[in-house]
Scaffold this motif. Structure first.
Motif, short mmCIF file in Angstrom:
data_model
loop_
_atom_site.label_atom_id
_atom_site.label_comp_id
_atom_site.label_asym_id
_atom_site.label_seq_id
_atom_site.Cartn_x
_atom_site.Cartn_y
_atom_site.Cartn_z
N VAL A 1 0.76 -1.14 -0.01
CA VAL A 1 -0.15 0.15 -0.07
C VAL A 1 0.82 1.09 -0.05
O VAL A 1 1.23 1.51 1.09
CB VAL A 1 -0.87 0.03 1.10
N PRO A 2 1.19 1.88 -0.88
CA PRO A 2 1.39 3.12 -1.20
C PRO A 2 0.87 4.09 -1.03
O PRO A 2 -0.44 4.10 -1.58
CB PRO A 2 2.22 3.25 -2.57
N GLY A 3 1.08 5.14 -0.26
CA GLY A 3 -0.05 6.32 -0.02
C GLY A 3 0.75 7.70 0.29
O GLY A 3 1.89 7.79 0.41
N ALA A 4 -0.04 8.88 -0.19
CA ALA A 4 0.52 9.92 0.09
C ALA A 4 -0.64 10.79 0.67
O ALA A 4 -1.92 10.74 0.41
CB ALA A 4 0.69 10.69 -1.22
N TYR A 5 -0.16 11.79 1.41
CA TYR A 5 -1.26 12.60 2.51
C TYR A 5 -0.97 14.05 2.26
O TYR A 5 0.60 14.20 2.11
CB TYR A 5 -1.32 12.13 4.03
N HIS A 6 -1.75 14.95 2.34
CA HIS A 6 -1.60 16.56 2.72
C HIS A 6 -2.55 16.89 3.31
O HIS A 6 -3.85 16.70 3.14
CB HIS A 6 -1.22 17.19 1.35
N ASP A 7 -2.14 18.11 4.12
CA ASP A 7 -3.13 18.84 5.06
C ASP A 7 -2.95 20.25 5.43
O ASP A 7 -1.66 20.59 5.20
CB ASP A 7 -3.34 18.12 6.31
N GLN A 8 -3.98 20.82 5.51
CA GLN A 8 -3.41 22.40 6.00
C GLN A 8 -4.59 22.70 6.92
O GLN A 8 -5.75 22.17 7.03
CB GLN A 8 -3.52 23.31 4.83
N GLN A 9 -4.31 23.80 7.72
CA GLN A 9 -5.38 24.14 8.89
C GLN A 9 -5.04 25.75 9.19
O GLN A 9 -3.78 26.18 9.03
CB GLN A 9 -5.28 23.29 10.18
N SER A 10 -5.82 26.59 9.45
CA SER A 10 -6.00 27.80 9.76
C SER A 10 -6.80 27.88 10.91
O SER A 10 -8.08 27.41 10.71
CB SER A 10 -6.34 28.92 8.66
N SER A 11 -6.57 28.61 12.10
CA SER A 11 -7.05 28.77 13.43
C SER A 11 -6.73 30.17 13.85
O SER A 11 -5.92 30.63 13.73
CB SER A 11 -6.84 27.57 14.28
N GLY A 12 -7.81 30.39 14.68
CA GLY A 12 -7.87 31.55 15.50
C GLY A 12 -8.80 31.44 16.81
O GLY A 12 -9.67 30.76 16.75
N GLU A 13 -8.09 32.09 17.79
CA GLU A 13 -8.84 32.09 18.99
C GLU A 13 -8.60 33.46 19.79
O GLU A 13 -7.51 33.98 19.62
CB GLU A 13 -8.14 30.97 19.80
N ALA A 14 -9.62 33.84 20.31
CA ALA A 14 -9.62 35.09 21.01
C ALA A 14 -9.85 34.68 22.54
O ALA A 14 -11.18 34.03 23.05
CB ALA A 14 -10.73 36.01 20.55
N GLN A 15 -9.44 35.07 23.59
CA GLN A 15 -9.79 34.50 24.83
C GLN A 15 -9.48 35.76 26.02
O GLN A 15 -8.49 36.67 25.84
CB GLN A 15 -8.62 33.56 25.40
N LEU A 16 -10.22 35.81 26.91
CA LEU A 16 -10.41 36.76 27.98
C LEU A 16 -10.04 35.83 29.34
O LEU A 16 -10.87 34.89 29.64
CB LEU A 16 -11.55 37.62 28.24
N THR A 17 -9.20 36.39 30.14
CA THR A 17 -9.12 35.80 31.63
C THR A 17 -9.44 36.86 32.55
O THR A 17 -8.97 38.05 32.30
CB THR A 17 -7.56 35.50 31.70
N PHE A 18 -10.23 36.69 33.70
CA PHE A 18 -10.42 37.34 34.67
C PHE A 18 -9.89 36.91 35.91
O PHE A 18 -10.30 35.47 36.28
CB PHE A 18 -12.04 37.73 34.63
N LYS A 19 -9.56 37.67 37.06
CA LYS A 19 -9.02 37.38 38.16
C LYS A 19 -9.20 38.16 39.21
O LYS A 19 -8.69 39.22 39.21
CB LYS A 19 -7.77 36.87 38.15
N ASN A 20 -10.09 38.02 40.38
CA ASN A 20 -10.06 38.93 41.47
C ASN A 20 -10.23 38.03 42.78
O ASN A 20 -10.10 36.70 42.59
CB ASN A 20 -11.26 39.80 41.35
N GLU A 21 -10.44 38.43 43.79
CA GLU A 21 -10.47 37.72 45.15
C GLU A 21 -11.66 36.53 45.09
O GLU A 21 -11.81 35.69 45.83
CB GLU A 21 -10.67 38.60 46.27
N LEU A 22 -12.65 36.64 44.35
CA LEU A 22 -14.01 35.85 44.12
C LEU A 22 -13.94 34.72 43.25
O LEU A 22 -14.38 33.73 43.38
CB LEU A 22 -15.24 36.62 44.05
N VAL A 23 -13.03 35.08 42.21
CA VAL A 23 -13.44 34.38 40.75
C VAL A 23 -12.28 34.19 40.05
O VAL A 23 -11.61 35.40 39.70
CB VAL A 23 -14.80 34.44 40.03
N ASN A 24 -11.73 33.19 39.34
CA ASN A 24 -11.00 33.02 38.35
C ASN A 24 -11.64 32.53 37.14
O ASN A 24 -12.43 31.59 37.05
CB ASN A 24 -9.59 32.05 38.63
#
Length: 791
Positions: free
Chosen positions: A352-375
């Motif tokens: 079984v000879p085989g060939a593969y190719h792939d590509q990916q594009s991704s984006g992520e936006a994230q907020l972090t919040f921290k105080n004495e009550l919650v992370n």
């Protein structure tokens, strides 16, 4: 060309940054020399929950290896993590050297074919790798490795159902530093690694570069087959299971204002290793070879390659004292080629000879919040990825039946693509209910839209006309001369499905003291459905509808503690993970219009139960001496394994029935040993000129199924691996000299394989039975010496 480019970049970087590197050398050395060790177990800081915190305060099952531990324990590749993570199996996949095969708590990805999703995700600096090719990463200039067990979704852009591996590269926004190492060992191993970073504009612009060339000769070679002429497509004595990898990573970091930081990383990995040798596990057609890495193949062994390159940009900023922003964008592409010999013989019976190719594009936006009550952390994620491939299976086993009517070769052409558009919104919070009690809650919404194009056709040719061992037949518009349809096109469709899932997480953790914390949690994970790239629509029309998502409900309770004045670390986790609609691959050769046809299907036919206990411990009775013990117990079994008798007529218990049989009693999950045990010990002597460290470790795991869920010659009995090392580091930390040995008892152990049934071949049995029963093995005994220079 890649090596030349990187060499030029390195030279240019040294010319530009040489003054800064030289100026900071003495400061860096004095800082390292002033480091103190109070003899206690050191705190490990991780970012498993997307913000920095002490590992012992994280109410999750997490294992972390710092850069110091990685060096001390000679962790050079992700496969070395087997010695440190309970209930984990990680190795190179069948017939490859850098395609990852990883399972956590009995769940992973058994087939690296395009279109299938992994059960365990690999993330490089928060960027998800969508394909397993080149994901068995070499450890180069790494800050730490973190392994999370259990479903991951409320904390990560791309979800995974069984766990995650975080590969965190070293930040370069600091003083100038350089590390260079040269390694030599048996099998003519020679590894060269270079990493450096330097300020370009003080306090604002930094540049870093990491390069590695990793090579060793083959663990095996091509050997002659008695009675067969040598193949013209390889050479007797040619290396197999060698290593030839070049990897490069560049990091440009720009800082401005009070907290703004932009990190741009480009990386490239080229694996030119030869094919991996597999051992025939029977004496049918040829005597079994004593060296499990040798092969009698007639296919080319030096035409395999895998190439992955990509770039990412990460922007972080503190919007206020409590609110942080992170933006991550990435693009990755890969390409690979393999010539897989399913029979490992000097004969074209199943290739079984085989060939593969792939590509990916991704984006992520994230907020972090921290105080004495919650992370809290929350984000949105989008990924657009395409994975394509083609292979032809050349099967000449019909000639073995000795019947003139079967004097034919059968060739199956399979090709296709899967386009995935993944969107997600996620959030996770840790609420402080009292000074000691926290409530952990999270939720994820995810939609994966998949469009698959699948093509399959079968051809026949009269012997000796066939696809030659060095040829590829991937274009249905260019059918080789002498081939005729038999029956021709079997599958040719394009279909789209969307998979939507909501997955919650809920838990409580209680801090009894500053050193003892217990937690309970529930989380749900899922792995999206898809389409079977091998599906035969002529025999099994339902394949065009695809298969649905599988889900896991993870119930977990744990205790994390540091005792005896921080001399003993003791963590214990118990879990219960029932998997529903488990995606189970089934396969059978069937007669279609007089032609044997390989029928495959991915069915949501399973319910898998995984339950167990995990112990992680470290004891430092004296300052020089440290012991570590990790134990995993896993009870993994199928409660349901439903197979339709109307299609898979040879399934046990079907007979003349047209219903469904439950084969749970005769199938066992892959890569789910009942026990994994690893112990490590280190001892350090302080000497006038430096320090001398000795280490030893033993990794043992019980019986493991590595290829087939039914009883198989590929099953691996219990085995253990002994590792050891000795290292001397000068007082200034500038020089380190080490010798390391792995698998010192030279144990042969299977990590992957193929099994298409037992011999003898005949009309009463599968026409391919006994031809393909192959085992692929982990590395044999290796030993090496390394010289490292650092400032």
């Amino acid at each position: 060309m890649i090596r030349s480019f990187c060499a030029a970049v390195t030279l240019f970087s040294f010319i530009v940054a040489g003054t800064a590197v030289a100026a900071d050398l003495s400061a860096a050395s004095s800082e390292q020399a002033s480091a103190t060790d109070n003899g206690n177990i050191q705190e490990v800081v991780v970012t498993a929950r997307r913000y920095s915190e002490d590992l012992q305060k994280v109410p999750l099952a997490v294992t972390a290896l710092s850069a110091a531990t990685i060096q001390t324990q000679d962790v050079t590749n992700l496969a070395d993590l087997n010695s440190f993570v309970p209930n984990m199996k990680i190795a190179a996949d069948r017939a490859t050297s850098s395609t990852i095969n990883v399972y956590i708590r009995g769940v992973g990805q058994s087939d690296p074919l395009w279109g299938f999703e992994p059960g365990v995700g690999v993330y490089i600096d928060d960027v998800y790798l969508a394909r397993p090719q080149t994901a068995l990463l070499d450890v180069i200039d790494v800050q730490d490795l973190e392994i999370l067990r259990g479903p991951q979704g409320t904390l990560y852009g791309k979800n995974t159902i069984a766990g995650a591996i975080k590969y965190v590269t070293r930040d370069v926004d600091g003083p100038a530093t350089l590390t260079a190492s040269v390694t030599g060992g048996n099998f003519a191993e020679h590894d060269e690694k270079l990493s450096f970073s330097t300020p370009v504009i003080d306090d604002h612009v930094y540049f870093g570069l990491a390069l590695a060339e990793l090579q060793h000769d083959g663990y095996g070679e091509v050997v002659a087959q008695p009675g067969a002429a040598p193949s013209p497509y390889n050479s007797i004595g040619e290396a197999v299971s060698n290593k030839d990898v070049f990897s490069a990573r560049a990091n440009l970091t720009v800082k401005w204002g009070e907290s703004s930081k932009l990190k741009i990383i480009a990386d490239d990995t080229l694996d030119n290793s030869n094919a991996s040798g597999g051992q025939r596990l029977n004496n049918y057609l040829a005597p079994q070879l004593s060296n499990p890495f040798d092969t009698r193949t007639d296919m080319p062994v030096d035409n395999d390659y895998t190439h992955r390159s990509g770039a990412s940009a990460t922007y972080t900023q503190n919007l206020s004292d409590q609110l942080g922003l992170k933006l991550v964008g990435a693009y990755i592409e890969g390409k690979s080629q393999q010539f897989i010999d399913f029979e490992e013989l000097d004969a074209n019976l199943f290739q079984v000879p085989g060939a593969y190719h792939d590509q990916q594009s991704s984006g992520e936006a994230q907020l972090t919040f921290k105080n004495e009550l919650v992370n809290a952390v929350g984000g949105v994620f989008y990924m657009d990825s395409t994975a394509c491939g083609a292979y032809n299976a050349s099967i000449g086993t019909l000639n073995l039946l000795g019947l003139p009517a079967y004097d034919l070769y059968i060739t199956e052409l399979v090709k296709g693509c899967v386009l995935t558009k993944s969107s997600a919104v996620y959030g996770d919070t840790a609420w402080k209910l009292t000074d000691r009690l926290d409530l952990d809650a999270g939720l994820r919404w995810n939609e994966d839209q998949k469009t698959a194009t699948v093509y399959q056709a079968a051809y026949a040719s009269a012997a000796p006309t066939q696809v030659l061992p060095n040829q590829q037949f991937f274009n249905p518009a260019a059918v080789p001369a002498g081939f005729f349809p038999d029956p021709g096109v079997e599958t040719n469709y394009t279909n789209t499905r969307a998979f939507v899932n909501f997955t919650p997480r809920l838990g409580l953790d209680y801090h009894w003291t500053d050193h003892v914390m217990t937690y309970v949690s529930y989380s749900r994970g899922f792995k999206s459905g898809g389409f079977d790239m091998r599906g035969n629509a002529a025999v099994y029309p339902q394949t065009e509808n695809g298969y649905s998502s599988e889900t896991a409900d993870n119930y977990e309770a744990g205790i994390k503690s540091t005792l005896l004045d921080d001399k003993l670390l003791l963590n214990l986790t118990a879990f219960y993970d029932p998997y529903s609609n488990a995606q189970i691959g089934v396969q059978q050769f069937v007669d279609y219009h007089g032609t044997p046809t390989n029928l495959t299907a991915v069915l949501n036919a399973g319910k898998q139960i995984n339950r167990g206990v995990e112990l992680e411990s470290v004891w430092r009775p004296t300052k020089p001496l440290t012991f570590a013990l990790n134990v995993g117990y896993l009870d993994s079994y199928y409660k349901d394994f439903l197979v339709p008798c109307s299609v898979f007529t040879l399934a046990p218990g079907c007979g003349s029935s047209l219903g469904t049989v439950n084969l749970a009693d005769v199938n066992r999950p892959l890569n789910a040993p009942a026990w994994t045990v690893s112990g490590n010990a280190t001892y350090m002597w302080d000497l006038p000129s430096g320090s001398l460290l000795a280490r030893a470790g033993y990794d043992w795991r019980s019986f493991t199924k590595v290829a087939n869920t039914t009883p198989s010659v590929t099953d691996q009995p219990a085995y253990g691996l002994l590792n050891a090392g000795l290292a001397f580091t000068t007082t200034s930390n500038a020089w380190r000299f080490s010798i390391d040995g792995k698998n010192l008892t030279n144990k042969y152990y299977r990590v992957a394989g193929y099994d298409f049934g037992n011999p003898p071949i005949g009309p009463a049995n599968s026409f391919i039975g006994g031809v393909s029963q192959i085992g692929f093995y982990g590395p044999p005994r290796t030993y090496s010496g390394t010289v490292t220079y650092h400032f």
